[in-house]
Design a protein around this motif. Structure first.
Motif, short mmCIF file in Angstrom:
data_model
loop_
_atom_site.label_atom_id
_atom_site.label_comp_id
_atom_site.label_asym_id
_atom_site.label_seq_id
_atom_site.Cartn_x
_atom_site.Cartn_y
_atom_site.Cartn_z
N VAL A 27 -39.80 13.21 -49.12
CA VAL A 27 -40.41 14.47 -48.71
C VAL A 27 -40.48 14.48 -47.18
CG1 VAL A 27 -42.41 15.99 -48.87
CG2 VAL A 27 -41.81 14.51 -50.81
N PRO A 28 -39.53 15.17 -46.51
CA PRO A 28 -39.59 15.25 -45.04
C PRO A 28 -40.59 16.32 -44.61
CG PRO A 28 -37.43 15.95 -45.89
CD PRO A 28 -38.35 15.82 -47.05
N THR A 29 -41.49 15.98 -43.69
CA THR A 29 -42.48 16.95 -43.20
C THR A 29 -42.60 16.81 -41.68
OG1 THR A 29 -44.57 15.68 -43.08
CG2 THR A 29 -43.80 16.34 -45.29
N MET A 30 -43.26 17.81 -41.10
CA MET A 30 -43.63 17.70 -39.68
C MET A 30 -45.14 17.46 -39.55
SD MET A 30 -41.09 20.05 -37.40
CE MET A 30 -41.77 21.65 -37.77
N GLU A 35 -51.86 21.53 -49.03
CA GLU A 35 -51.65 21.36 -50.47
C GLU A 35 -50.20 21.57 -50.88
OE1 GLU A 35 -53.63 20.24 -52.87
OE2 GLU A 35 -55.12 19.82 -51.33
N GLY A 36 -49.48 22.41 -50.15
CA GLY A 36 -48.06 22.60 -50.45
C GLY A 36 -47.28 21.32 -50.27
N HIS A 37 -47.52 20.62 -49.17
CA HIS A 37 -46.87 19.32 -48.95
C HIS A 37 -47.24 18.33 -50.06
CE1 HIS A 37 -47.05 20.57 -44.52
NE2 HIS A 37 -45.76 20.42 -44.76
N LEU A 38 -48.53 18.30 -50.38
CA LEU A 38 -48.99 17.34 -51.39
C LEU A 38 -48.38 17.63 -52.75
CD1 LEU A 38 -52.78 17.01 -50.39
CD2 LEU A 38 -50.86 15.55 -49.71
N ALA A 39 -48.11 18.91 -53.03
CA ALA A 39 -47.47 19.27 -54.29
C ALA A 39 -46.04 18.70 -54.36
CB ALA A 39 -47.44 20.79 -54.46
N LEU A 40 -45.35 18.73 -53.22
CA LEU A 40 -44.01 18.13 -53.17
C LEU A 40 -44.09 16.63 -53.44
CD1 LEU A 40 -42.49 19.85 -49.98
CD2 LEU A 40 -42.31 20.60 -52.35
N ASP A 49 -39.28 6.41 -58.69
CA ASP A 49 -40.02 5.14 -58.66
C ASP A 49 -40.76 4.93 -57.34
OD1 ASP A 49 -39.11 4.06 -61.27
OD2 ASP A 49 -37.14 4.17 -60.31
N PHE A 50 -40.16 5.36 -56.24
CA PHE A 50 -40.76 5.19 -54.91
C PHE A 50 -40.68 6.52 -54.16
CE2 PHE A 50 -38.72 1.11 -56.02
CZ PHE A 50 -39.86 0.30 -56.09
N THR A 51 -41.75 6.84 -53.44
CA THR A 51 -41.79 8.08 -52.67
C THR A 51 -41.97 7.77 -51.19
OG1 THR A 51 -42.61 9.48 -54.47
CG2 THR A 51 -43.12 10.20 -52.23
N VAL A 52 -41.06 8.30 -50.39
CA VAL A 52 -41.13 8.18 -48.93
C VAL A 52 -41.46 9.55 -48.35
CG1 VAL A 52 -39.90 7.57 -46.80
CG2 VAL A 52 -39.43 6.33 -48.93
N VAL A 53 -42.42 9.59 -47.43
CA VAL A 53 -42.76 10.82 -46.73
C VAL A 53 -42.58 10.59 -45.24
CG1 VAL A 53 -44.59 12.49 -46.20
CG2 VAL A 53 -44.45 11.49 -48.49
N SER A 54 -41.79 11.44 -44.59
CA SER A 54 -41.66 11.33 -43.14
C SER A 54 -42.57 12.34 -42.47
CB SER A 54 -40.21 11.54 -42.69
OG SER A 54 -39.78 12.85 -43.00
N ILE A 55 -43.15 11.95 -41.34
CA ILE A 55 -43.95 12.85 -40.51
C ILE A 55 -43.36 12.79 -39.12
CG2 ILE A 55 -46.21 13.25 -39.50
CD1 ILE A 55 -47.45 12.26 -42.06
N GLY A 149 -39.94 22.92 -49.96
CA GLY A 149 -40.61 24.12 -50.45
C GLY A 149 -39.74 25.36 -50.29
N GLU A 150 -39.91 26.31 -51.19
CA GLU A 150 -39.11 27.54 -51.17
C GLU A 150 -39.59 28.54 -50.13
OE1 GLU A 150 -38.88 29.04 -55.15
OE2 GLU A 150 -37.32 27.61 -55.71
N LYS A 151 -40.73 28.29 -49.48
CA LYS A 151 -41.13 29.19 -48.39
C LYS A 151 -40.04 29.26 -47.33
CE LYS A 151 -44.17 27.95 -45.24
NZ LYS A 151 -43.51 28.12 -43.91
N ASP A 152 -39.48 28.10 -47.01
CA ASP A 152 -38.35 28.03 -46.08
C ASP A 152 -37.06 28.10 -46.89
OD1 ASP A 152 -39.78 27.41 -43.43
OD2 ASP A 152 -40.59 25.88 -44.76
N PHE A 153 -36.85 29.24 -47.55
CA PHE A 153 -35.74 29.37 -48.50
C PHE A 153 -34.38 29.23 -47.81
CE2 PHE A 153 -32.72 31.57 -51.23
CZ PHE A 153 -33.07 31.12 -52.49
N GLN A 154 -34.27 29.79 -46.61
CA GLN A 154 -33.01 29.68 -45.88
C GLN A 154 -32.73 28.22 -45.53
OE1 GLN A 154 -32.84 32.03 -42.29
NE2 GLN A 154 -30.63 31.73 -42.03
N GLN A 155 -33.75 27.51 -45.08
CA GLN A 155 -33.60 26.08 -44.78
C GLN A 155 -33.19 25.31 -46.04
OE1 GLN A 155 -36.51 23.60 -42.31
NE2 GLN A 155 -37.15 23.09 -44.37
N LEU A 156 -33.80 25.65 -47.17
CA LEU A 156 -33.46 24.99 -48.44
C LEU A 156 -31.98 25.16 -48.77
CD1 LEU A 156 -34.27 23.63 -51.15
CD2 LEU A 156 -34.94 25.91 -51.97
#
Length: 282
Positions: A27-30, A35-40, A49-55, A149-156
């Motif tokens: 899950v790449p984030t800034m 809650e939207g990030h946490l849902a991802l 099995d393993f989750t990596v989150v970048s900030i 997230g689909e909010k940034d639909f163009q980015q997706l």
């Protein structure tokens, strides 16, 4: 909770825990997590099995230097939220040099025209910056699945194109928009709004919802004129763009056809804070 600031340490850790049959979700984030990030992250924790989150607040995707300076940076609070969600989350919070190795410039990408629509028109170079940092993060983390997230639909859509063109072998998972109680799309930028502005910003979703209703009976030109009139009547809001586009090509549409999927896209300034949202019209 493992928090890594350097890619060498992160890669060594991932190599030590990954087996031939385990999967990594990313899950790449800034940062400035909501809650939207946490849902991802919950989705990744469920699927892999393993989750990596970048900030990482990526400098090359900001065409407005002031926006880069003002972007909220809340690493300590972000780590606390992730720890509370699941202490097994692996956090990668790199420096600019760790990502760019002293050369903070974007690679140029050809996304088959997706990059020239909407956000690309108003934020020159933005998607080169997005493509550059996401590709580098993918090369470091080597995930099996990545969540956006689909909010940034163009980015997706652009990231799906990036994975396809560079044959990265990563499954991109788009997740529904998370909204505040007044239906404002959750965004780290919302933190820059006053409580009054945040409340009034429900106008953005209310407008999109009405667009969906009008789309059944009105022309695209009529709908676009109505949207402009809505924001012209509110002094606090400055409409940057409203577009009805083909959901696949993202090209702006002027006429409706029965065999296409359509989405409405909007970008609005609320006292210099730029907010975007989108809704499916079919």
């Amino acid at each position: 909770m493992h928090v890594f600031n350097g890619k060498a340490d992160l890669i060594a850790h991932l190599n030590s825990i990954k087996t031939a049959h385990s999967t990594i979700g990313f899950v790449p984030t800034m940062g400035a997590l909501h809650e939207g990030h946490l849902a991802l992250m919950k989705r990744s924790l469920q699927d892999t099995d393993f989750t990596v989150v970048s900030i990482f607040v990526n400098p090359t995707q900001f065409n407005n230097p002031d926006d880069l300076v003002k972007y909220p940076r809340t690493l300590e609070a972000d780590v606390a939220k992730m720890n509370q969600l699941n202490p097994d989350i692996i956090v990668y919070a790199p420096t600019v040099d760790d990502i760019y190795e002293g050369n903070t410039v974007s690679q140029h990408f050809d996304f088959d025209g997706l990059e020239f629509q909407m956000e690309g028109k108003f934020r020159p170079g933005h998607f080169d910056g997005v493509g550059t940092v996401v590709k580098r993060l993918f090369e470091i983390v080597k995930p099996d699945l990545a969540y956006f997230g689909e909010k940034d639909f163009q980015q997706l859509q652009i990231i799906k194109k990036l994975v396809s063109k560079y044959k990265l072998g990563i499954k991109i998972v788009g997740c529904p928009i998370f909204r505040e109680s007044n239906q404002l799309a959750m965004s780290s930028r919302n933190e820059r709004l006053t409580p009054e502005e945040r409340s009034e910003a429900s106008l953005i979703y209310d407008t999109l919802n009405e667009v969906k209703n009008r789309f059944q009976t009105e022309s695209i030109a009529e709908i676009s004129a109505w949207v402009s009139s809505v924001f012209d009547a509110h002094e606090r809001f400055d409409l940057e763009y409203f577009v009805i586009a083909d959901a696949n090509t993202l090209e702006t549409q002027t006429e409706k056809e029965s065999n296409k999927n359509y989405r409405a896209f909007i970008a609005v300034f609320v006292n210099n804070v730029r907010l975007i949202d989108t809704i499916s019209l079919n």
